[in-house]
Each structure stands twice: as structure tokens, then as C-alpha cells.
Design an enzyme around this catalytic site. Structure first.
Site, mmCIF file in Angstrom:
data_model
loop_
_atom_site.group_PDB
_atom_site.id
_atom_site.type_symbol
_atom_site.label_atom_id
_atom_site.label_comp_id
_atom_site.label_asym_id
_atom_site.label_seq_id
_atom_site.Cartn_x
_atom_site.Cartn_y
_atom_site.Cartn_z
ATOM 1 N N ASP A 394 0.858 -1.174 0.000
ATOM 2 C CA ASP A 394 0.000 0.000 0.000
ATOM 3 C C ASP A 394 0.904 1.237 0.000
ATOM 4 O O ASP A 394 2.066 1.169 0.416
ATOM 5 C CB ASP A 394 -0.891 -0.025 1.243
ATOM 6 N N SER A 429 -13.677 11.865 10.447
ATOM 7 C CA SER A 429 -12.981 10.860 9.658
ATOM 8 C C SER A 429 -11.665 10.478 10.316
ATOM 9 O O SER A 429 -10.976 11.323 10.902
ATOM 10 C CB SER A 429 -12.714 11.392 8.241
ATOM 11 N N GLU A 430 -11.293 9.187 10.218
ATOM 12 C CA GLU A 430 -10.015 8.711 10.740
ATOM 13 C C GLU A 430 -8.956 8.640 9.651
ATOM 14 O O GLU A 430 -7.810 8.291 9.921
ATOM 15 C CB GLU A 430 -10.190 7.328 11.371
ATOM 16 N N GLY A 461 -14.702 8.910 -0.365
ATOM 17 C CA GLY A 461 -14.784 10.177 0.331
ATOM 18 C C GLY A 461 -15.859 10.152 1.389
ATOM 19 O O GLY A 461 -16.270 9.077 1.855
ATOM 20 N N VAL A 462 -16.353 11.364 1.793
ATOM 21 C CA VAL A 462 -17.368 11.459 2.829
ATOM 22 C C VAL A 462 -18.499 12.372 2.358
ATOM 23 O O VAL A 462 -18.301 13.282 1.541
ATOM 24 C CB VAL A 462 -16.786 11.991 4.157
ATOM 25 N N VAL A 473 -16.986 15.609 0.156
ATOM 26 C CA VAL A 473 -15.537 15.806 0.107
ATOM 27 C C VAL A 473 -14.899 14.464 -0.246
ATOM 28 O O VAL A 473 -15.155 13.462 0.426
ATOM 29 C CB VAL A 473 -14.979 16.309 1.455
ATOM 30 N N ASP A 594 -7.361 -1.940 3.076
ATOM 31 C CA ASP A 594 -6.363 -2.986 2.836
ATOM 32 C C ASP A 594 -6.793 -4.341 3.401
ATOM 33 O O ASP A 594 -6.185 -5.367 3.082
ATOM 34 C CB ASP A 594 -5.019 -2.600 3.470
#
Length: 717
Positions: A394, A429-430, A461-462, A473, A594
Site C-alpha cells: 500500500d 474521519s479517521e 470520500g465522505v 468531500v 487494505d
């Protein structure tokens, strides 16, 4: 039962069962009937409990060692001098006391195994011990000429003594391996300051519950896992991430128990307690992994399943042949030789070296890996990782620092409005990108309102509701799909992506507000790690959800030729399946997106600072969060597997050569005992090869708690 994985070395078992056909109480009762002591695996044994057991076993070993010295002295007295009659009777008393008193727990386990039709090493141990007792009893009863009565009794004493030594040394190794990880638990404070009924109270950390509010003052160690509900501070999480730079914690950010708070005060909502906490989970991963065995251990188990009956049958056949069968061939039966043959086969056939050959190598590997900040969650990882041909990597958080910073704003209108709207949407968001946008807004001193209906679409996104408007976003393509027209921004979008930036678009009520360009620094050790992979003939593959330009920039800087960009979570798993057609594949990642690929890969490697689901989906955890630790893990895997094969070979060479030799009846039982000692000793020395000072230091540490290395204090915010 659906599946059983047992580690006799660590006295642990993982059992999958059908609750309609069995219950935990029945399974535990069965184990107790066999003779095992059972404790709740969900409760971590304390240092004091483990040390008390170790000290107790050490005292048993000292007692048996003293009895062995006396037994050997009496044996040589009988061999080389005209010993009085009481010498044989004294030797008999030593043998009976050793078998039926000092080591009676071995006898109980053998009896339990026989009741269930199980022939294992405890049965072989008692067979050898009882053969010695019977051989000595023949000497006391019949008093044949030149018969080594004391020698037979001495063998009984020596057999149980060496088994006691093996048990003690194995207990020492597994205890130290376990405690090397459990030291993490010492980093968690014993008390926590919580808010209850409007008052602030200090209570034991075991009594805090999920959802309670805990206050962490400046300079204190964080006592619980939780989420910041108010306050702002820099928190040193080096025990988790390996990074010396403290992390800025704001409202909504997660904190881990054991980390160190900086200069700010935080009010934290407790999210995980007890066995669910990060530190406890790390320990549990190691405890569980020990019961999961790689293929070579299953092979040894299958061999041992038929090994005991073969040894017992060979011993009986050898004794009968030299006692009676030789007469059928025109010879003369020899009682001494018959007893020698039967007893020597049992002594040489004692499978201690075979039984500990593979587990001891794995224990050494697990302890060595833990010291390097690598946690092997499954035993299979020891075997599989050494033969990996391709590593899928990643980008964000793995090849790069995962600490995005806002590099450029391109607003249709006001830049501050663009950043404030984006920060409001990303506040919950994390994702590192979201956290970077929020941090940039704080640095500008921007204020933003609370949002409703937060919806994170993994890999895209969110979407939120802000002041009555729908705000989106995320990736430009995703924002366009929701109805926004980014046509006026397309030229600038292309320029930023070609520059290797990660670009986020922002819209409100389907009206484009602008673009936010972010950058992420490549890890300092990434280039050397990729170069080492190539030297080891491992093909690195970059798999990322980011755009082609950002992915290619990182790939060019690191020398990675195979690049897969704009890949969604399911797509990463599909790519891993594609790569598996070319060889064994390891996946290295840290995010929720992942997790499918980590599960699909032959070996999943999670960076320790990653999300819980990524860690749970992995086989190996890199606690220090350094990419070069992936190669350290592979090297440990390779060396551990090589050492396992060497140990198994050593054990079977001794037994394969020794048993036929013992069956001739020409081998004095004491020499068979010494050969068995040499076999087990060679396995121990090979497992600890190059690290004997560690063994001596470990033995000297019994009963003494070792100090815990403290991370460096957090820098002041």
C-alpha cells in the site's frame, strides 16, 4: 469439534466446536481428566504467577539433580568396587522416590493418557522409568552374578531427572517469550481519573467501563483506549508507531492506553477496556499464535502418533528375542542382555528431543521477532513468509509517512470557506487525508460547525449535512458522480495530479467549491527496503487507491516498476489473487481498505499504527511501523524455519541410529541415557545458537522482574 490446534510447548489450545454438540465445560472437563491444568485463556497470567511456577519447577529440578548425583555415585560404586548390599537398596529407594514422589505428576499424566488409549512421550517416559525399576527389582530378587542392579535403578532416576530438566527449560523459554510482550502491560497505569455524577474520581483501571469519561492531565500516561471528546494535546505514541514525533490529538481522535500525554489536558471517552484494549490485544495475539502450528509441526505430530507404539513394540521384541527367541536360532538366552536391550530401547526412544525440536525453534523465533518489534500472529507465518515471491505494498502509511499536509488550495471563491467546509466534513474521519485537512483548518484558526448524517464511503470520500446543505468531500470522480460539475477545475486538477499531489474536491449542494492538494512524504527507510527486496529476488508491487500521478511519483522515487493505481478495496484483493498466479504473495498495508487484500494474501502484514480491522486481518504486525521491519520479519521467518528443520533432523538422527543400536542389547542403559541427554542438549544448543549469553542471563533472571524501557517523553505541544 471443528478444529483443534494445540501447542504442548506453550500448554495452550485453540478449539473450534459445535455448541449444539459440546460445551466449554465439557471440553475443559475432558482436558482435566487427561491430567492437564486449565486456566481461562482470556485472562493473562501475571508475572508473579508465572515466576512462582518457574521457581517451583526449578526446586523440583534441584531436588532431582541432587538425587541423580547420589544415584550416579552409588552406581559407580557398584561397577568398580565390591559394594555392600545396602547400596542397591538405597539406589532402589532413590528410584522409587523419584518416580512416585518427586515427579509423580508425570506419572499421573501418563496414567491419564493410557486410560484414553493415548501413547505419548509421558507414556514412554514412564515405560523407561518402570523398565529401570523392573530391571533393578530382578537384581534384588534373583541376585544374578555381575548384574548391575544399582545401574538399572539409576537409569530410572536419570530419565525422570532429564525430563524434569527439559520441562523446566521449556517453561523458562516460553515464560520469557511471553513476558517480553507482556511487559507492554506494565506501561498501562493502574488507576484512571473518571468523571462520575459530576465529580472527578480516581479508580482502578479494571473498574472503568466503556463510555465513561476519563481526564488525562499533562505529562500523564494514558490509562485507557478512547476517543478525545474535548481538549487538544500532542501525544507520544512511540510504543505503538515507533515514531518519536508526538501526534497532535484533537476532538474525535483516538488515543491508546500506555501512550504519554503532552502539555494539554484531554477528556477521553473510553472505547475499549480489559481484554479489548490495544495492549491486551497485542498480548492475546501472541498467546493465540502459539497454538497455531505450521506444516512442519503437523508433520512431527503425525510422526509422534506412530512413534510411541513403534518404540514400545521394538523394546518388547528386543527383550523377548535376547531372552527367549535367540534359543530358536540355536543360541542361549541372556537375561542381562534381554533387559539391557529392552531398557536401552526405551531410554533411546524417549522422544523429548523430537517433541521440542520444532516448537523450541519457533519460540526462539517469536521471541527474537518481538524484540525487533515484529509480532507473528500465526505460526503459519513462520513457514510461509520465508518463501514469498511478491510483496504488494500500500502507498499511504506504508511506503509514505501517512501524515498528509495541505500543500495548496484552489478555491472557486474564498479559500478559508473551502477549507472550513472540508474540515467540518472530515472532522469525524479517521483517514490521514481528513486529519490533515482538519489540522490545516486549525492552523488557520478557522471555525466550523457541527455536521449531521456523516457517511464515509471507503475508497471514495465522505458525505455530510452541514448547516442545511449537502457537502461532499473526496476524490474528484466521486464528487462528480454525486452531481457536482468540476469542468472549470479540470485543468488545475490535471496540473496538481501530474505534480504528484493527492487532490480532494469539495462541493456543497452539488456546487464545486474548489480543490485541496495534499502531499505525503516517503518514509526514510523505504528506498533501502525496496532495494533489499529486489536483491532478495522479491518483486515489489505498488497497489494504491490514489491517482496514477501520485502513485507513479512514489514508484519512480523508490524504483518500483509494477504500479496499480485508483484501486478500490475489493480491487486490491483481486490484484492479490492475480499476483498469486505468479507465486506466494505478501500484502503490506495499514488501512480499512487494505483488509480484504490482507486476508487474501498468503501472508498479511499490517503496520502497527494501522486500523484495527487491518491488524485483525493480518498474520504479522509491524509494531514499530517501519517498512524495513518487513524484511526483518522475513529473515527471522527464514532462519526460524531453517533452525526447525535442523532440530528435527538432529532429533531423528539420534533416535534413528540409537534405537537399532540399543536393540542389540550391547549398549549399557546408562550410555543410552547419556546419548539421549546429548540428543536433547544438541537441540537446545542449536535453538539458542549464537545466543548462549541470553540463556545464562535468562536463567539468572528467574524470580526477578525486569525493568520496562520507557519511551522518550513527549515533546511539549
Amino acid at each position: 469439534m471443528e478444529k483443534v490446534a494445540v501447542s504442548l510447548t506453550h500448554e495452550q489450545a485453540l478449539i473450534e466446536y459445535d455448541p449444539e454438540r459440546a460445551s466449554p465445560e465439557q471440553l475443559v472437563g475432558t482436558l482435566r481428566d487427561i491430567g492437564y491444568t486449565v486456566w481461562d485463556p482470556r485472562k493473562t497470567r501475571t508475572f508473579e504467577e508465572e515466576e512462582d511456577e518457574l521457581v517451583g519447577e526449578g526446586r523440583r529440578l534441584l531436588t532431582m539433580s541432587a538425587l541423580s548425583v547420589l544415584a550416579i555415585a552409588l552406581m559407580f560404586w557398584e561397577l568398580f568396587a565390591d559394594a555392600p548390599g545396602w547400596v542397591a537398596w538405597t539406589e532402589a529407594a532413590l528410584a522409587v522416590g523419584s518416580v512416585f514422589w518427586v515427579t509423580r505428576h508425570f506419572l499421573a499424566m501418563a496414567a491419564s493418557s493410557l486410560r484414553r488409549g493415548i501413547l505419548n512421550q509421558h507414556v514412554l517416559l514412564q515405560a523407561g522409568a518402570f523398565a529401570g525399576l523392573i530391571g533393578g527389582a530382578i537384581g534384588l530378587a534373583a541376585t544374578p552374578e555381575d548384574y548391575p542392579t544399582a545401574g538399572f535403578f539409576a537409569v530410572s532416576v536419570l530419565v525422570v531427572t532429564y525430563h524434569t530438566f527439559s520441562e523446566w527449560l521449556s517453561l523458562l523459554v516460553r515464560t520469557r517469550s511471553s513476558q517480553s510482550v507482556k511487559k507492554l502491560l506494565d506501561l498501562q497505569p493502574e488507576t484512571v481519573r473518571v468523571l462520575r455524577d459530576g465529580d472527578e474520581r480516581e479508580i482502578p483501571v479494571e473498574q472503568v467501563g466503556v463510555g465513561e469519561l476519563a481526564r488525562i492531565r499533562p505529562g500523564e500516561r494514558v490509562p485507557v483506549d478512547g476517543r478525545v471528546v474535548s481538549g487538544r494535546s500532542a501525544v507520544d505514541e512511540s510504543l505503538v508507531t515507533g515514531e518519536s514525533m508526538p501526534e497532535e490529538k484533537l476532538e474525535g481522535d483516538e488515543v491508546v492506553g500506555g501512550s504519554i500525554n503532552g502539555s494539554g489536558t484531554l477528556l477521553v471517552e473510553v472505547t475499549r477496556v480489559g481484554e479489548e484494549s490495544f495492549l491486551q490485544q497485542v498480548v492475546r495475539h501472541i498467546e493465540d499464535a502459539r497454538a497455531l502450528k505450521p506444516g512442519i509441526l503437523h508433520l512431527v505430530d503425525r510422526i509422534l502418533k506412530v512413534y510411541a507404539p513403534v518404540v514400545l513394540a521394538t523394546a518388547l521384541a528386543a527383550a523377548l528375542f535376547w531372552g527367549f527367541g535367540v534359543e530358536l536360532l540355536g543360541g542361549e538366552g541372556d537375561l542381562n542382555r534381554a533387559v539391557f536391550a529392552g531398557l536401552s530401547v526405551l531410554v533411546m526412544g524417549y522422544p523429548c528431543a523430537v517433541g521440542i525440536a520444532a516448537p523450541l525453534a519457533i519460540v526462539r523465533g517469536a521471541g527474537e521477532a518481538a524484540e525487533q518489534g515484529v509480532l507473528m500472529r500465526t505460526g503459519e507465518a513462520f513457514q510461509a513468509f520465508r518463501s514469498v515471491d511478491l510483496i504488494a505494498l500500500d502507498k499511504t502509511g506504508t511506503l509514505t509517512e501517512g501524515q498528509f499536509t495541505v500543500r495548496e488550495l484552489h478555491a472557486v471563491g474564498d479559500e478559508d470557506e473551502l477549507l472550513a467546509v472540508a474540515a467540518a466534513a472530515e472532522a469525524n474521519s479517521e483517514h490521514p487525508i481528513g486529519q490533515a485537512i482538519v489540522s490545516a483548518a486549525f492552523e488557520r484558526g478557522l471555525m466550523f460547525g457541527k455536521t449531521e448524517n456523516f457517511d464515509a464511503v471507503s475508497g471514495h470520500g465522505v458525505r455530510v449535512r452541514l448547516d442545511g446543505a449537502d457537502v461532499v468531500v473526496g476524490k474528484p470522480a466521486y464528487v462528480e458522480v454525486t452531481g457536482a460539475d468540476l469542468g472549470a477545475l479540470s485543468d488545475r486538477l490535471g496540473e496538481l495530479e501530474r505534480a504528484g499531489r493527492t487532490v480532494i474536491a469539495v462541493s456543497r449542494d452539488s456546487q464545486a467549491l474548489g480543490l485541496i492538494a495534499l502531499g505525503d512524504e516517503i518514509r526514510a527507510e523505504a528506498r533501502s527496503a525496496i532495494e533489499q527486496m529486489k536483491r532478495d529476488r522479491i518483486v515489489p508491487v505498488l497497489v494504491t487507491g490514489d491517482n496514477e500521478h501520485a502513485a507513479q511519483r512514489v514508484a519512480d522515487a523508490l524504483g518500483i516498476e509494477d504500479v496499480r493505481a485508483r484501486v478500490l478495496p475489493d480491487g486490491k484483493a483481486e490484484i492479490v489473487r492475480e499476483l498469486q498466479a505468479r507465486g506466494r504473495v505478501a500484502m503490506v498495508g495499514d488501512g480499512i481498505n487494505d483488509a480484504p487484500a490482507l486476508m487474501q494474501a498468503d501472508v498479511g502484514v499490517a503496520m502497527g499504527a494501522g486500523t484495527d480491522i487491518a491488524i485483525e486481518s493480518s498474520d504479522i504486525i509491524i509494531v514499530g511501523n517501519r517498512l524495513d521491519a518487513v524484511l526483518i520479519a522475513r529473515d527471522i521467518s527464514r532462519r526460524s524455519y531453517r533452525r526447525t528443520k535442523q532440530n528435527v533432523a538432529l532429533a531423528f538422527v539420534f533416535n534413528g541410529v540409537g534405537i537399532p543400536l540399543a536393540a542389540t542389547g550391547l549398549l549399557y542403559p546408562v550410555w543410552a541415557m547419556l546419548a539421549m541427554v546429548a540428543s536433547v542438549t544438541s537441540v537446545f544448543l542449536n535453538s539458542l545458537r549464537g545466543n548462549l549469553p541470553l540463556l545464562f542471563a535468562t536463567i539468572a533472571s528467574v524470580g526477578r522482574r525486569q525493568p520496562v524501557a520507557e519511551p522518550a517523553p513527549a515533546a511539549q505541544a
